[in-house]
Structures are given as C-alpha cells and as structure tokens.
Write a protein that holds these residues in place. Structure first.
Motif, PDB file in Angstrom:
ATOM      1  N   UNK A  44       0.867  -1.177   0.000  1.00 29.38           N
ATOM      2  CA  UNK A  44       0.000   0.000   0.000  1.00 29.38           C
ATOM      3  C   UNK A  44       0.904   1.228   0.000  1.00 29.38           C
ATOM      4  N   UNK A  45       0.850   1.986  -1.073  1.00 25.84           N
ATOM      5  CA  UNK A  45       1.664   3.189  -1.208  1.00 25.84           C
ATOM      6  C   UNK A  45       0.876   4.368  -0.644  1.00 25.84           C
ATOM      7  N   UNK A  46       1.360   4.933   0.449  1.00 20.08           N
ATOM      8  CA  UNK A  46       0.675   6.045   1.105  1.00 20.08           C
ATOM      9  C   UNK A  46       1.433   7.361   0.933  1.00 20.08           C
ATOM     10  N   UNK A  77       3.678  -1.209   3.795  1.00 14.84           N
ATOM     11  CA  UNK A  77       3.467   0.183   3.429  1.00 14.84           C
ATOM     12  C   UNK A  77       4.683   0.721   2.699  1.00 14.84           C
ATOM     13  N   UNK A  78       4.416   1.499   1.652  1.00 12.23           N
ATOM     14  CA  UNK A  78       5.471   2.175   0.895  1.00 12.23           C
ATOM     15  C   UNK A  78       5.347   3.674   1.137  1.00 12.23           C
ATOM     16  N   UNK A  79       6.472   4.350   1.098  1.00 17.00           N
ATOM     17  CA  UNK A  79       6.513   5.819   1.157  1.00 17.00           C
ATOM     18  C   UNK A  79       5.772   6.366   2.375  1.00 17.00           C
ATOM     19  N   UNK A  80       6.104   5.852   3.538  1.00 19.49           N
ATOM     20  CA  UNK A  80       5.423   6.230   4.780  1.00 19.49           C
ATOM     21  C   UNK A  80       5.995   7.547   5.299  1.00 19.49           C
ATOM     22  N   UNK A  81       5.143   8.597   5.399  1.00 19.79           N
ATOM     23  CA  UNK A  81       5.640   9.859   5.950  1.00 19.79           C
ATOM     24  C   UNK A  81       5.961   9.695   7.447  1.00 19.79           C
TER      25      UNK A  81
END
Length: 124
Positions: A44-46, A77-81
């Motif tokens: 899941x890219x967030x 998770x991808x690209x988690x801030x």
C-alpha cells in the motif's frame, strides 16, 4: 513475484475506508471469488496522502485485516511519511504492518495494479 499494489492519495476520511477495503478486495480476488496471485505480497503506497491522522490509521488497520484474510498476507506500506510512522507506533500498529517498505521502486516490480483517491480534497 510482483506484489499487488494499492495506491492511496489525497485525504483519507472515515467515510472512504470501506471503499478502500473494497478496492483492495477487488485486487485480491477475481470475479469468481478465487484469490489472485496467492503468493504475491500486498503493498500500500501512502506517499500521496496529504494528512496523517486517525482516519488514515483506521484505514491501514482495516486494509491489514483484508490482506490477512486473503491467505494470511501481510500489508506492507510504501513511502510512509514520518508523521504516519509516529501515529502507527503510538497506537501499536507498527508491528502489524511492515513500515518503510522502500520507495515504491523495487527492482523487478511490475505496474501498479490499483489506484484509489480517497474522496476528500487535499489542502490548497
């Protein structure tokens, strides 16, 4: 094996959560109800989410349940801030999902298979 990918963008509201879960289920199961790519991971890219809040945390928790029910898969998770990472840690979900899974550019990964904009507009 190429992962199944759901991309979430915009602002996630509580009203958008059932739709996100339905989108992931559509990616995981074919029209006949059979699991697609049973050995594939679920990403899941967030990175495109504009606000990390408890509605997003709820969405991630429920997406994680959908993934687990689809053959025991774990949501990555991808690209988690950083602010989302902190929230997930605070509520105890950091151990339930895989955090910080790359930048979305994994070697050998195929095209994104699902893209969902969460209904609410972002700031601006």
């Amino acid at each position: 094996m190429t992962p199944i990918v759901l991309v979430v963008t915009g602002r996630v509201t509580r009203d958008a959560v059932p739709g996100l879960c339905a989108e992931l289920e559509a990616l995981l199961y074919g029209p006949d109800g059979a699991a697609r790519a049973p050995g594939a991971g679920v990403d899941c890219d967030v990175g495109g989410v504009v606000r990390a809040d408890l509605a997003l945390v709820e969405a991630i928790a429920r997406l994680g349940l959908v993934a687990r029910r689809a053959g025991g898969r774990r949501l990555r998770l991808r690209n988690v801030p950083p602010e989302l990472r902190s929230l997930l840690d605070l509520v105890g979900l950091a151990d339930v999902v895989d955090l910080g899974y790359g930048t979305g550019r994994t070697q050998g990964a195929g095209p994104v298979t699902g893209r969902c904009r969460s209904g609410a507009p972002g700031p601006g």
